[in-house]
Scaffold this motif. Sequence first.
Motif, PDB file in Angstrom:
ATOM      1  N   THR A 112       0.849  -1.184   0.000  1.00 45.53           N
ATOM      2  CA  THR A 112       0.000   0.000   0.000  1.00 45.53           C
ATOM      3  C   THR A 112       0.891   1.243   0.000  1.00 45.53           C
ATOM      4  OG1 THR A 112      -0.077   0.140   2.404  1.00 45.53           O
ATOM      5  CG2 THR A 112      -1.738  -1.249   1.312  1.00 45.53           C
ATOM      6  N   LYS A 113       0.276   2.387  -0.239  1.00 44.78           N
ATOM      7  CA  LYS A 113       1.032   3.625  -0.249  1.00 44.78           C
ATOM      8  C   LYS A 113       1.661   3.885   1.117  1.00 44.78           C
ATOM      9  CE  LYS A 113       0.691   8.559  -1.277  1.00 44.78           C
ATOM     10  NZ  LYS A 113      -0.193   9.672  -1.723  1.00 44.78           N
ATOM     11  N   GLU A 114       0.917   3.584   2.192  1.00 39.85           N
ATOM     12  CA  GLU A 114       1.456   3.773   3.541  1.00 39.85           C
ATOM     13  C   GLU A 114       2.663   2.872   3.781  1.00 39.85           C
ATOM     14  OE1 GLU A 114      -1.682   3.330   2.790  1.00 39.85           O
ATOM     15  OE2 GLU A 114      -2.434   5.369   3.170  1.00 39.85           O
ATOM     16  N   GLN A 115       2.597   1.639   3.316  1.00 42.24           N
ATOM     17  CA  GLN A 115       3.724   0.725   3.484  1.00 42.24           C
ATOM     18  C   GLN A 115       4.946   1.206   2.713  1.00 42.24           C
ATOM     19  OE1 GLN A 115       1.692  -2.847   2.159  1.00 42.24           O
ATOM     20  NE2 GLN A 115       1.659  -3.679   4.247  1.00 42.24           N
ATOM     21  N   ARG A 116       4.735   1.730   1.518  1.00 34.65           N
ATOM     22  CA  ARG A 116       5.866   2.254   0.750  1.00 34.65           C
ATOM     23  C   ARG A 116       6.479   3.469   1.428  1.00 34.65           C
ATOM     24  NH1 ARG A 116       2.458   0.939  -3.702  1.00 34.65           N
ATOM     25  NH2 ARG A 116       1.690   3.073  -3.795  1.00 34.65           N
ATOM     26  N   VAL A 117       5.634   4.329   1.973  1.00 32.57           N
ATOM     27  CA  VAL A 117       6.150   5.510   2.684  1.00 32.57           C
ATOM     28  C   VAL A 117       6.963   5.080   3.891  1.00 32.57           C
ATOM     29  CG1 VAL A 117       5.486   7.531   4.032  1.00 32.57           C
ATOM     30  CG2 VAL A 117       4.329   7.055   1.866  1.00 32.57           C
ATOM     31  N   ASP A 118       6.463   4.114   4.659  1.00 35.09           N
ATOM     32  CA  ASP A 118       7.191   3.628   5.832  1.00 35.09           C
ATOM     33  C   ASP A 118       8.519   2.990   5.430  1.00 35.09           C
ATOM     34  OD1 ASP A 118       5.154   4.500   7.447  1.00 35.09           O
ATOM     35  OD2 ASP A 118       4.189   2.537   7.636  1.00 35.09           O
ATOM     36  N   ARG A 119       8.494   2.186   4.370  1.00 34.56           N
ATOM     37  CA  ARG A 119       9.720   1.524   3.918  1.00 34.56           C
ATOM     38  C   ARG A 119      10.741   2.546   3.430  1.00 34.56           C
ATOM     39  NH1 ARG A 119      13.512  -2.176   4.514  1.00 34.56           N
ATOM     40  NH2 ARG A 119      14.435  -2.853   2.541  1.00 34.56           N
ATOM     41  N   ALA A 120      10.276   3.554   2.692  1.00 33.39           N
ATOM     42  CA  ALA A 120      11.187   4.587   2.210  1.00 33.39           C
ATOM     43  C   ALA A 120      11.805   5.358   3.375  1.00 33.39           C
ATOM     44  CB  ALA A 120      10.443   5.539   1.269  1.00 33.39           C
ATOM     45  N   SER A 121      10.997   5.667   4.376  1.00 35.20           N
ATOM     46  CA  SER A 121      11.514   6.394   5.546  1.00 35.20           C
ATOM     47  C   SER A 121      12.542   5.558   6.292  1.00 35.20           C
ATOM     48  CB  SER A 121      10.360   6.768   6.478  1.00 35.20           C
ATOM     49  OG  SER A 121       9.439   7.625   5.830  1.00 35.20           O
ATOM     50  N   HIS A 122      12.261   4.254   6.421  1.00 38.66           N
ATOM     51  CA  HIS A 122      13.201   3.363   7.108  1.00 38.66           C
ATOM     52  C   HIS A 122      14.536   3.309   6.371  1.00 38.66           C
ATOM     53  CE1 HIS A 122      14.667  -0.146   9.314  1.00 38.66           C
ATOM     54  NE2 HIS A 122      14.950  -0.703   8.145  1.00 38.66           N
ATOM     55  N   LEU A 123      14.495   3.227   5.043  1.00 43.16           N
ATOM     56  CA  LEU A 123      15.727   3.162   4.264  1.00 43.16           C
ATOM     57  C   LEU A 123      16.506   4.468   4.349  1.00 43.16           C
ATOM     58  CD1 LEU A 123      14.415   1.322   1.088  1.00 43.16           C
ATOM     59  CD2 LEU A 123      16.121   0.459   2.688  1.00 43.16           C
ATOM     60  N   LEU A 124      15.812   5.588   4.284  1.00 40.84           N
ATOM     61  CA  LEU A 124      16.497   6.878   4.332  1.00 40.84           C
ATOM     62  C   LEU A 124      17.152   7.105   5.685  1.00 40.84           C
ATOM     63  CD1 LEU A 124      13.945   9.109   2.385  1.00 40.84           C
ATOM     64  CD2 LEU A 124      16.131   8.201   1.581  1.00 40.84           C
ATOM     65  N   VAL A 125      16.495   6.649   6.743  1.00 38.21           N
ATOM     66  CA  VAL A 125      17.117   6.741   8.065  1.00 38.21           C
ATOM     67  C   VAL A 125      18.337   5.837   8.119  1.00 38.21           C
ATOM     68  CG1 VAL A 125      16.803   6.209  10.510  1.00 38.21           C
ATOM     69  CG2 VAL A 125      15.001   7.406   9.261  1.00 38.21           C
ATOM     70  N   GLY A 126      18.228   4.644   7.569  1.00 39.64           N
ATOM     71  CA  GLY A 126      19.333   3.693   7.622  1.00 39.64           C
ATOM     72  C   GLY A 126      20.575   4.164   6.897  1.00 39.64           C
ATOM     73  N   VAL A 127      20.414   4.859   5.774  1.00 39.25           N
ATOM     74  CA  VAL A 127      21.586   5.324   5.019  1.00 39.25           C
ATOM     75  C   VAL A 127      21.957   6.760   5.365  1.00 39.25           C
ATOM     76  CG1 VAL A 127      21.089   3.743   3.117  1.00 39.25           C
ATOM     77  CG2 VAL A 127      20.201   6.088   3.040  1.00 39.25           C
ATOM     78  N   GLY A 128      21.216   7.389   6.282  1.00 36.88           N
ATOM     79  CA  GLY A 128      21.579   8.726   6.737  1.00 36.88           C
ATOM     80  C   GLY A 128      21.133   9.848   5.831  1.00 36.88           C
ATOM     81  N   LEU A 129      19.985   9.700   5.160  1.00 37.82           N
ATOM     82  CA  LEU A 129      19.497  10.745   4.253  1.00 37.82           C
ATOM     83  C   LEU A 129      18.151  11.314   4.682  1.00 37.82           C
ATOM     84  CD1 LEU A 129      20.346   9.232   0.733  1.00 37.82           C
ATOM     85  CD2 LEU A 129      21.575  11.035   1.952  1.00 37.82           C
ATOM     86  N   GLU A 130      17.712  11.026   5.911  1.00 37.92           N
ATOM     87  CA  GLU A 130      16.389  11.488   6.309  1.00 37.92           C
ATOM     88  C   GLU A 130      16.298  13.013   6.349  1.00 37.92           C
ATOM     89  OE1 GLU A 130      18.758  10.897  10.114  1.00 37.92           O
ATOM     90  OE2 GLU A 130      18.570   9.984   8.136  1.00 37.92           O
ATOM     91  N   ASN A 131      17.430  13.701   6.578  1.00 32.72           N
ATOM     92  CA  ASN A 131      17.403  15.160   6.661  1.00 32.72           C
ATOM     93  C   ASN A 131      17.326  15.846   5.301  1.00 32.72           C
ATOM     94  OD1 ASN A 131      17.578  15.096   9.474  1.00 32.72           O
ATOM     95  ND2 ASN A 131      19.824  15.071   9.443  1.00 32.72           N
ATOM     96  N   VAL A 132      17.615  15.100   4.229  1.00 35.74           N
ATOM     97  CA  VAL A 132      17.586  15.698   2.886  1.00 35.74           C
ATOM     98  C   VAL A 132      16.551  14.993   2.006  1.00 35.74           C
ATOM     99  CG1 VAL A 132      19.979  16.473   2.980  1.00 35.74           C
ATOM    100  CG2 VAL A 132      19.463  14.173   2.137  1.00 35.74           C
ATOM    101  N   ALA A 133      15.579  14.347   2.617  1.00 36.97           N
ATOM    102  CA  ALA A 133      14.609  13.550   1.863  1.00 36.97           C
ATOM    103  C   ALA A 133      13.810  14.372   0.866  1.00 36.97           C
ATOM    104  CB  ALA A 133      13.664  12.835   2.821  1.00 36.97           C
ATOM    105  N   SER A 134      13.579  15.653   1.174  1.00 42.93           N
ATOM    106  CA  SER A 134      12.764  16.497   0.291  1.00 42.93           C
ATOM    107  C   SER A 134      13.595  17.271  -0.726  1.00 42.93           C
ATOM    108  CB  SER A 134      11.936  17.478   1.120  1.00 42.93           C
ATOM    109  OG  SER A 134      12.784  18.308   1.911  1.00 42.93           O
ATOM    110  N   GLN A 135      14.908  17.132  -0.682  1.00 40.43           N
ATOM    111  CA  GLN A 135      15.758  17.831  -1.636  1.00 40.43           C
ATOM    112  C   GLN A 135      15.833  17.068  -2.950  1.00 40.43           C
ATOM    113  OE1 GLN A 135      19.640  18.924  -0.222  1.00 40.43           O
ATOM    114  NE2 GLN A 135      18.887  19.638   1.762  1.00 40.43           N
ATOM    115  N   ARG A 136      16.062  17.803  -4.039  1.00 40.04           N
ATOM    116  CA  ARG A 136      16.247  17.152  -5.327  1.00 40.04           C
ATOM    117  C   ARG A 136      17.621  16.488  -5.386  1.00 40.04           C
ATOM    118  NH1 ARG A 136      13.424  20.630 -10.233  1.00 40.04           N
ATOM    119  NH2 ARG A 136      11.344  20.729  -9.285  1.00 40.04           N
ATOM    120  N   VAL A 137      17.678  15.400  -6.123  1.00 40.50           N
ATOM    121  CA  VAL A 137      18.909  14.611  -6.184  1.00 40.50           C
ATOM    122  C   VAL A 137      20.062  15.428  -6.746  1.00 40.50           C
ATOM    123  CG1 VAL A 137      19.967  12.585  -7.257  1.00 40.50           C
ATOM    124  CG2 VAL A 137      17.625  12.456  -6.375  1.00 40.50           C
TER     125      VAL A 137
END
Length: 585
Positions: A112-137
């Motif tokens: 579901t969309k909620e599951q994808r959002v949770d998984r994406a947040s978990h991955l970004l925290v794990g690799v240390g990118l949660e603070n720049v999640a809204s920035q363009r690549v």
Amino acid sequence: MLELISVSHIFTRPAKEALTALDHVSFSVPAGHLLAVIGATGSGKSTLLHLLAGLQHPGGGTVLFRGKDLGQAALHPNEIGYVPASDEVLSDVLTVRESVMSALLLRVAGQTKEQRVDRASHLLVGVGLENVASQRVGSLNPTQKRRLKLALALVSDPALVICDEFTDGLDAKSQSEMAALLKFVTTDHPARVVIHATQMAANLAAYDTVVILHEGHVCFHGPSRAVTHYFSIQAIEELYPRLAKRPAARWGESWMRHRDSYYAAFKLGSSGESLKAPDEEDDGVDSQGVTLPANDQSPAPETQTEPPAPLAPALPSLQAQAQHLIQRRWTLFRRTQREWTSQLILLVLSPIVAALLILPNDHYLSELTSGNTAPAVLWPAAYTCTMGWLLQILLVLIFGVRTGAREIAGERALYRRELVGGLRPMAYLLGKLGFILPIVILQTFLLGLTVEILTGGLPGYAFPRMLLLTLTGIAFSSLCLAISAHCRTAERAHSQAWTLAFVNLFLCGALLGFPRVLGSVIHPLVTAYYGWSGGIETMQATPVFEPLTLFVRTWFATPTLALLALFIHFVVGVLLTLRGLHKTQ
């Protein structure tokens, strides 16, 4: 968990000597293990990674993963996480979170969309990118881009993670952080193997073991603490000069002679100090120099139960992948100002320019419509019809080059990364068609409609001409897309597409006609011929048609035949595009 048995790979090159990239490479990697593959440029590191990722097939030998022969049955795409060296695999205009969400939509089904959002947040925290999640690549620094590439590879929680030059080119602090991140990724999954191919010999202590490749040969495999002793060097920085002193084949033969003794010593927890440093006259380490137990039989290593690997998640359907790719491509289009601006200018100015070029002679068409068929009116009107319709076909060819030529070749690296992750070539093709066709249809329709309105229209039937103009654009765009699928670079694809456009213009028969027999051989291969000649044929019931047949000695295809031929050209372009995509696969 992963075992390579005498794996070899040879590249054959036309008119050149065959190049051996890997020569009987053998080593094994247990579960929960971080392995570094060290070697200079040309040592075979990238080839080894491509074999493990499924991008190439080994020329010889066997690759086993959890007991399964990968030569007989490839791994499920979601069992592999591939982190390429190039940053071209990223879409600069997407945000960090959007990039991870896109990877999830292409690789993992049933969420579901909620599951994808949770998984994406978990991955970004794990690799240390949660603070720049809204920035363009495109705004990320090189270290952050590598963290993002790792996150994209981990979306399916793969059991095998392959990283190409993940720490190369970074400062010492960043290299240490990236090596620690790879170690974290390894321990985060009990059944995971992480392999990192690098030229950098720093931070080797972070890896469980090290494989040293030199010109396709394995020269060493063991813990990093034993490297300096094995090669008789004082510091790891002396490794490459030491390797250069002897042929790679001799290093490989030396390691094969002493490998079993060293493996036994490593299993028994031998310290680096117990290994005899190599002698300058010897090719390697004397097996007698390895400290082994005094008794004749070595104690058997403890039996380790390999942790069970979770089942790889299913891939999304073909339709789901294609739908997301279409949405993503339109998002990229909207956010890339230079792209949509150039398309908008082409969309608005092209029909206006075409109409303005026809308008000076438009009075001849008006008088002809009023019934004036005098030669002074009829022949200029025939010329206007010929050149006016040819001008529209020329603009349609330009639309095709502008829209399709760079579309695939420009993101070749991105396609290869997503291909490893389970992207279907057909879904990728449908995604491109879902972007290109609406643009081409809009451009050609607006072109024909504007010319008809501003000039009062060419003689004959307007609706068939509109269909011919639109289908000519669709067919030629698909051929340009096929060129893009077969070219390695966007610049080369663009150049070849322009060449095809000029060939079509010269051979369409609008300027001078071929002899009938020769034309029957050439014209079936020329997309523009059917667009132009079919459009001229729509004027058959008008007074201008007979002068046209005298003006240009070309056999005109009927509108029905032209539409059928253009549809065949479109299908041929689609099939050639799909072949190019499968060739990359």
